[in-house]
Design a protein around this motif. Structure first.
Motif, mmCIF file in Angstrom:
data_model
loop_
_atom_site.group_PDB
_atom_site.id
_atom_site.type_symbol
_atom_site.label_atom_id
_atom_site.label_comp_id
_atom_site.label_asym_id
_atom_site.label_seq_id
_atom_site.Cartn_x
_atom_site.Cartn_y
_atom_site.Cartn_z
ATOM 1 N N ALA A 51 -31.911 7.367 -19.594
ATOM 2 C CA ALA A 51 -31.469 6.609 -18.657
ATOM 3 C C ALA A 51 -29.861 6.635 -18.596
ATOM 4 C CB ALA A 51 -32.078 5.192 -18.849
ATOM 5 N N LYS A 52 -29.355 6.492 -19.796
ATOM 6 C CA LYS A 52 -28.005 6.517 -19.705
ATOM 7 C C LYS A 52 -27.194 7.906 -19.296
ATOM 8 C CE LYS A 52 -23.851 5.897 -20.489
ATOM 9 N NZ LYS A 52 -23.018 5.170 -19.348
ATOM 10 N N THR A 54 -28.915 10.236 -17.128
ATOM 11 C CA THR A 54 -29.178 10.772 -15.828
ATOM 12 C C THR A 54 -28.842 9.876 -14.930
ATOM 13 O OG1 THR A 54 -31.527 10.097 -16.111
ATOM 14 C CG2 THR A 54 -31.062 12.283 -16.994
ATOM 15 N N VAL A 55 -29.035 8.419 -15.037
ATOM 16 C CA VAL A 55 -28.746 7.630 -13.910
ATOM 17 C C VAL A 55 -27.474 7.403 -13.464
ATOM 18 C CG1 VAL A 55 -29.073 5.104 -13.084
ATOM 19 C CG2 VAL A 55 -30.603 6.139 -14.689
ATOM 20 N N LEU A 64 -27.960 2.808 -7.741
ATOM 21 C CA LEU A 64 -28.360 3.731 -8.881
ATOM 22 C C LEU A 64 -29.386 4.883 -8.266
ATOM 23 C CD1 LEU A 64 -28.775 1.148 -11.761
ATOM 24 C CD2 LEU A 64 -26.744 2.519 -11.152
ATOM 25 N N THR A 65 -29.105 6.045 -8.781
ATOM 26 C CA THR A 65 -30.061 7.246 -8.570
ATOM 27 C C THR A 65 -30.195 7.929 -9.805
ATOM 28 O OG1 THR A 65 -29.834 9.017 -7.138
ATOM 29 C CG2 THR A 65 -27.905 8.170 -7.561
ATOM 30 N N GLY A 66 -31.191 8.684 -9.747
ATOM 31 C CA GLY A 66 -31.710 9.703 -10.813
ATOM 32 C C GLY A 66 -30.798 10.907 -10.568
ATOM 33 N N ASP A 88 -25.270 -5.963 -6.298
ATOM 34 C CA ASP A 88 -25.673 -5.310 -7.614
ATOM 35 C C ASP A 88 -26.973 -4.442 -7.210
ATOM 36 O OD1 ASP A 88 -25.763 -6.090 -10.810
ATOM 37 O OD2 ASP A 88 -27.752 -5.685 -10.066
ATOM 38 N N PRO A 89 -27.341 -3.656 -8.005
ATOM 39 C CA PRO A 89 -28.416 -2.720 -7.530
ATOM 40 C C PRO A 89 -29.862 -3.648 -7.718
ATOM 41 C CG PRO A 89 -26.799 -1.444 -9.242
ATOM 42 C CD PRO A 89 -26.426 -2.875 -9.149
ATOM 43 N N ARG A 90 -29.901 -4.755 -8.415
ATOM 44 C CA ARG A 90 -30.878 -5.367 -8.832
ATOM 45 C C ARG A 90 -31.220 -6.066 -7.223
ATOM 46 N NH1 ARG A 90 -29.223 -7.085 -14.798
ATOM 47 N NH2 ARG A 90 -27.609 -6.322 -13.883
ATOM 48 N N ALA A 93 -33.292 -4.181 -5.301
ATOM 49 C CA ALA A 93 -34.633 -4.060 -5.322
ATOM 50 C C ALA A 93 -35.386 -5.357 -5.020
ATOM 51 C CB ALA A 93 -34.823 -4.255 -7.041
ATOM 52 N N GLU A 96 -35.782 -4.934 -1.149
ATOM 53 C CA GLU A 96 -36.819 -3.899 -0.873
ATOM 54 C C GLU A 96 -38.217 -4.580 -1.103
ATOM 55 O OE1 GLU A 96 -36.757 -0.255 0.129
ATOM 56 O OE2 GLU A 96 -34.892 -1.724 0.878
ATOM 57 N N ARG A 97 -38.307 -5.375 -2.043
ATOM 58 C CA ARG A 97 -39.452 -6.064 -2.528
ATOM 59 C C ARG A 97 -39.945 -6.950 -1.024
ATOM 60 N NH1 ARG A 97 -37.948 -6.489 -7.889
ATOM 61 N NH2 ARG A 97 -36.874 -8.630 -7.469
ATOM 62 N N ARG A 99 -39.729 -5.970 1.764
ATOM 63 C CA ARG A 99 -40.358 -5.109 2.623
ATOM 64 C C ARG A 99 -40.155 -5.273 4.171
ATOM 65 N NH1 ARG A 99 -45.404 -2.998 0.730
ATOM 66 N NH2 ARG A 99 -45.806 -3.404 -1.403
ATOM 67 N N TYR B 3 -38.171 0.761 -7.134
ATOM 68 C CA TYR B 3 -36.886 0.388 -6.749
ATOM 69 C C TYR B 3 -35.707 0.993 -7.520
ATOM 70 C CZ TYR B 3 -40.157 -2.744 -4.520
ATOM 71 O OH TYR B 3 -41.131 -3.126 -3.925
ATOM 72 N N PHE B 4 -35.984 1.290 -8.769
ATOM 73 C CA PHE B 4 -34.846 1.814 -9.588
ATOM 74 C C PHE B 4 -35.419 3.354 -9.554
ATOM 75 C CE2 PHE B 4 -34.967 -2.594 -11.353
ATOM 76 C CZ PHE B 4 -33.939 -2.976 -10.363
ATOM 77 N N PRO B 5 -34.293 4.143 -10.151
ATOM 78 C CA PRO B 5 -34.505 5.563 -10.511
ATOM 79 C C PRO B 5 -35.593 5.735 -11.655
ATOM 80 C CG PRO B 5 -32.177 5.104 -10.483
ATOM 81 C CD PRO B 5 -32.817 3.898 -10.015
ATOM 82 N N PRO B 7 -35.805 7.224 -14.618
ATOM 83 C CA PRO B 7 -35.436 6.967 -15.984
ATOM 84 C C PRO B 7 -34.961 5.415 -16.171
ATOM 85 C CG PRO B 7 -34.083 8.788 -15.040
ATOM 86 C CD PRO B 7 -35.057 8.231 -13.796
#
Lengths: 199, 199
Positions: A51-52, A54-55, A64-66, A88-90, A93, A96-97, A99, B3-5, B7
């Protein structure tokens, strides 16, 4: 004071550094790891490093992205004329939840907070202005938290984006769905009243 | 629903498996890991694998050790004639913190619990009997928790050790030091009264 073998003490210390994890909890988590199979422990360790490693942040919206642009920015079904600004990225999320939202995002990675020495330059604000300056964006929705710092950040951005011919809006305030009037605080009730709509 | 990448999702899942860590906490911990330096993340991961790989049970007392007999069993300053029986390695740590006990330990790694299908054969009971059977031990102190299962386990062991000429004792019950009489439960008060001593 080493009551546990050194490798176990080290693991307890690592867990104790995590936010919200006290000494006793760290011990409990470390003992849980001892109870895992070798493979499970390896998977846990790999997940941390992976995670550390690739993110990263999306070059467009800073979510955040892979790797490369995030899945939302890369989607042809999202409306590039609308940008929702979150701290924040959260928060992405959470949106998006629901919809409901079909536009793009911009993640600030924080809010302006003089108390914590976080100024505009510490946030992803220049990248937001650059996006808006390209001219394709028609609306920017401020979706920072409805607290003092979130408000101030939204106001600051609104002023910053004024020179561009773009609509700047704010998420509505009001009584949460399923909430009870008697438990709503004064400020929320006031905002709910201000924002009342025709039935 | 990603919703998150991927990883990051995997890391959140790993944290969510830990005891007492819910979904929101797992997210918070995963985001904390993203904020670590590469080296810190690697150290965290290494600590997990290393603890799992190197921490084993002491061949004598079954306490956790980094390899070979544990530091307590290996110490020439500990009295091998006294064994304190505990359910868990954390109980050894608690006893050692009191700096009063100078004998050895025996860690059962659980207590007899028919409800959870844990019988005597699932615990380190045979290894205890073997130690006592060697004849050097003069006293076995039961220090299992003062709850139903801990009591039952202590009673079971006391009966099991009866054939050997060994003193079997139990930690004293009573009001905790610094505790308040008014907050003590009935059972504790009764035990404290039963165990009263001359001043």
């Amino acid at each position: 004071m080493e009551y546990f073998p050194a490798p176990l003490e080290r693991l307890v210390e690592q867990f104790a550094r995590l936010p919200g994890i006290g000494g006793k909890s760290a011990q409990r988590l470390a003992f849980y790891v001892l109870g895992l199979t070798d493979q499970e422990a390896q998977e846990f360790a790999d997940a941390i490093v992976e995670a550390k490693r690739t993110v990263t942040r999306c070059p467009v919206c800073q979510n955040l992205t892979g790797g490369g642009p995030c899945s939302i920015c890369a989607s042809p079904r999202r409306d590039p004329a609308v940008i929702c600004v979150v701290a924040d990225p959260r928060d992405v999320a959470a949106m998006e939840r629901a919809r409901e939202y079909t536009g793009l995002y911009h993640v600030l990675h924080g809010v302006i907070s003089p108390m914590n020495h976080i100024g505009p330059d510490d946030l992803e604000i220049k990248s937001l202005v650059d996006r808006v300056a390209q001219g394709e964006v028609q609306e920017v929705i401020m979706a920072t938290n409805p607290d003092t710092e979130g408000e101030a950040t939204a106001m600051y951005l609104a002023r910053l984006l004024k020179p561009f011919s773009v609509r700047v809006t704010r998420l509505a305030y009001g009584i949460p769905v399923g909430g009870h009037l008697e438990f709503a605080d004064d400020a929320t009730l006031m905002r709910a009243l201000e924002g009342r709509r025709e039935l």
